[in-house]
Design an enzyme around this catalytic site. Structure first.
Site, PDB file in Angstrom:
ATOM      1  N   ASN A   9     -24.633  -3.662  19.472  1.00 42.07           N
ATOM      2  CA  ASN A   9     -25.501  -4.558  18.697  1.00 42.07           C
ATOM      3  C   ASN A   9     -26.873  -4.629  19.374  1.00 42.07           C
ATOM      4  O   ASN A   9     -27.032  -5.313  20.382  1.00 42.07           O
ATOM      5  CB  ASN A   9     -24.842  -5.945  18.634  1.00 42.07           C
ATOM      6  N   LYS A  11     -29.471  -6.042  18.374  1.00 37.42           N
ATOM      7  CA  LYS A  11     -30.239  -7.253  18.047  1.00 37.42           C
ATOM      8  C   LYS A  11     -31.660  -6.835  17.626  1.00 37.42           C
ATOM      9  O   LYS A  11     -31.823  -5.771  17.057  1.00 37.42           O
ATOM     10  CB  LYS A  11     -30.221  -8.222  19.218  1.00 37.42           C
ATOM     11  N   HIS A  95     -22.537 -13.472  13.274  1.00 30.97           N
ATOM     12  CA  HIS A  95     -22.903 -13.465  14.698  1.00 30.97           C
ATOM     13  C   HIS A  95     -23.375 -14.871  15.096  1.00 30.97           C
ATOM     14  O   HIS A  95     -24.013 -15.557  14.297  1.00 30.97           O
ATOM     15  CB  HIS A  95     -24.010 -12.435  14.956  1.00 30.97           C
ATOM     16  N   GLU A  97     -25.730 -15.908  16.778  1.00 31.71           N
ATOM     17  CA  GLU A  97     -27.174 -16.148  16.628  1.00 31.71           C
ATOM     18  C   GLU A  97     -27.522 -16.460  15.172  1.00 31.71           C
ATOM     19  O   GLU A  97     -28.406 -17.273  14.901  1.00 31.71           O
ATOM     20  CB  GLU A  97     -27.947 -14.924  17.171  1.00 31.71           C
ATOM     21  N   GLU A 167     -16.471 -13.643  20.232  1.00 29.00           N
ATOM     22  CA  GLU A 167     -17.631 -13.715  21.122  1.00 29.00           C
ATOM     23  C   GLU A 167     -17.869 -15.172  21.534  1.00 29.00           C
ATOM     24  O   GLU A 167     -18.528 -15.921  20.791  1.00 29.00           O
ATOM     25  CB  GLU A 167     -18.883 -13.196  20.421  1.00 29.00           C
ATOM     26  N   GLY A 173     -25.148 -12.791  26.289  1.00 25.26           N
ATOM     27  CA  GLY A 173     -26.468 -12.636  26.905  1.00 25.26           C
ATOM     28  C   GLY A 173     -26.661 -13.446  28.175  1.00 25.26           C
ATOM     29  O   GLY A 173     -27.782 -13.598  28.660  1.00 25.26           O
ATOM     30  N   SER A 212     -21.476 -10.337  27.244  1.00 25.96           N
ATOM     31  CA  SER A 212     -21.736  -9.829  28.600  1.00 25.96           C
ATOM     32  C   SER A 212     -20.738  -8.759  29.043  1.00 25.96           C
ATOM     33  O   SER A 212     -20.321  -8.718  30.195  1.00 25.96           O
ATOM     34  CB  SER A 212     -21.789 -10.980  29.611  1.00 25.96           C
TER      35      SER A 212
HETATM   36  P1  PGA Z   1     -24.327  -9.390  25.099  1.00 20.06           P
HETATM   37  O1  PGA Z   1     -24.344  -9.674  23.532  1.00 20.06           O
HETATM   38  O2  PGA Z   1     -23.456  -8.180  25.346  1.00 20.06           O
HETATM   39  O3  PGA Z   1     -25.764  -9.141  25.465  1.00 20.06           O
HETATM   40  O4  PGA Z   1     -23.768 -10.602  25.766  1.00 20.06           O
HETATM   41  C1  PGA Z   1     -23.192  -9.516  22.731  1.00 20.06           C
HETATM   42  C2  PGA Z   1     -23.512  -9.839  21.291  1.00 20.06           C
HETATM   43  O5  PGA Z   1     -24.248 -10.807  21.050  1.00 20.06           O
HETATM   44  O6  PGA Z   1     -23.049  -9.166  20.352  1.00 20.06           O
END
Ligand code: PGA
Length: 250
Positions: A9, A11, A95, A97, A167, A173, A212
């Site tokens: 992903n 983003k 997601h 976000e 997640e 992140g 992460s």
């Molecule tokens: P990350 O993000 O691996 O940077 O923690 C995962 C995601 O949001 O899909």
């Protein structure tokens, strides 16, 4: 037997030039015997360039969201049919976000998943609790109600065509991944819940862990019985890291 899936992903990162380079490196570096299905999820406007570079390769393409309607006056949205025509096979929905920054609730996420299926895409449905919810012992309640909203909209026949991605919001992140045991606990819970509804779907439904995931923790996470791969954010932007994570999949 569930085939592992590793999805990158991106983003809101990348230019056309970076997309070309990152995908070329990923395609060239993917071992011929890679156990995992590998997919990249670039921003909408980079999908055509990504599709061009991916053509004929073993790496698939997906989008980071999809409209809940099929066509019409939905300014700013992109339909499943458009994504499919651009070469996508998958679309993320729900997601954290999108849920936190853009107010997408369980019902809208479920409708987006339904639209993805109608348009021939496999939805990757994201679920997960916030840190506050975890600390208040609400993890099970939160993820199961997120899942139930999708089941209510799609039924089990529809759910069977989805991928789930657990997640935990506190792990996204932050550099602080869930431990393999913490992640397995939730994956096990989700699969058990699905099993009570339909044992056959529970056996085949793929569940990714995201939050992460890095080259140094991917192997231990992917070794867990109910973790069928990963949804990779930050580490998907470096081909060496992303490839190392792909290689860690069973
Ligand atoms: P990350 O993000 O691996 O940077 O923690 C995962 C995601 O949001 O899909």
């Amino acid at each position: 037997m569930r085939r592992a899936l590793v999805a990158g992903n991106w983003k809101m990162h990348g230019s056309r030039e970076q997309a070309r380079r990152l995908i070329t490196e990923t395609v060239d570096g993917l071992p011929a015997d890679c156990a995992a299905e590998v997919v990249v999820l670039p921003p909408f406007v980079l999908l055509p360039v990504a599709a061009g570079v991916l053509e004929g390769s073993r790496v698939g393409l997906g989008a980071q969201n999809v409209c809940d309607a099929d066509e019409g006056a939905y300014t700013g949205e992109v339909s499943a049919a458009m994504l499919r025509e651009t070469g996508c096979r998958y679309a993320l929905v729900g997601h954290s976000e999108r849920r936190a920054l853009y107010g997408e609730d369980d019902a809208l996420v479920a409708r987006r998943a339904a639209a993805a299926l109608r348009g021939g895409l496999s939805p990757i449905v994201c679920l997960g609790e916030t840190l506050e919810q975890r600390e208040r012992d609400l993890t099970a309640e939160v993820v199961l109600s997120q899942l139930d909203a999708v089941v209510a909209e799609l039924g089990m026949v529809g759910l069977a065509r989805c991928v789930l991605a657990y997640e935990p919001v506190w792990a996204i992140g932050t550099g602080r991944s869930a431990s393999p045991e913490q992640a397995q606990d939730v994956h096990g819970l989700l699969r058990e819940h699905v099993r009570r509804l339909d044992a056959g779907v529970a056996e085949t439904l793929r569940m990714l862990y995201g939050g992460s995931v890095k080259p140094d923790n991917a192997g231990a996470l992917f070794a867990m019985p109910d973790i069928d791969g990963g949804l990779i954010g930050g580490a998907s932007l470096k081909s060496a890291d992303f490839l190392a994570i792909c290689r860690a999949a069973r």
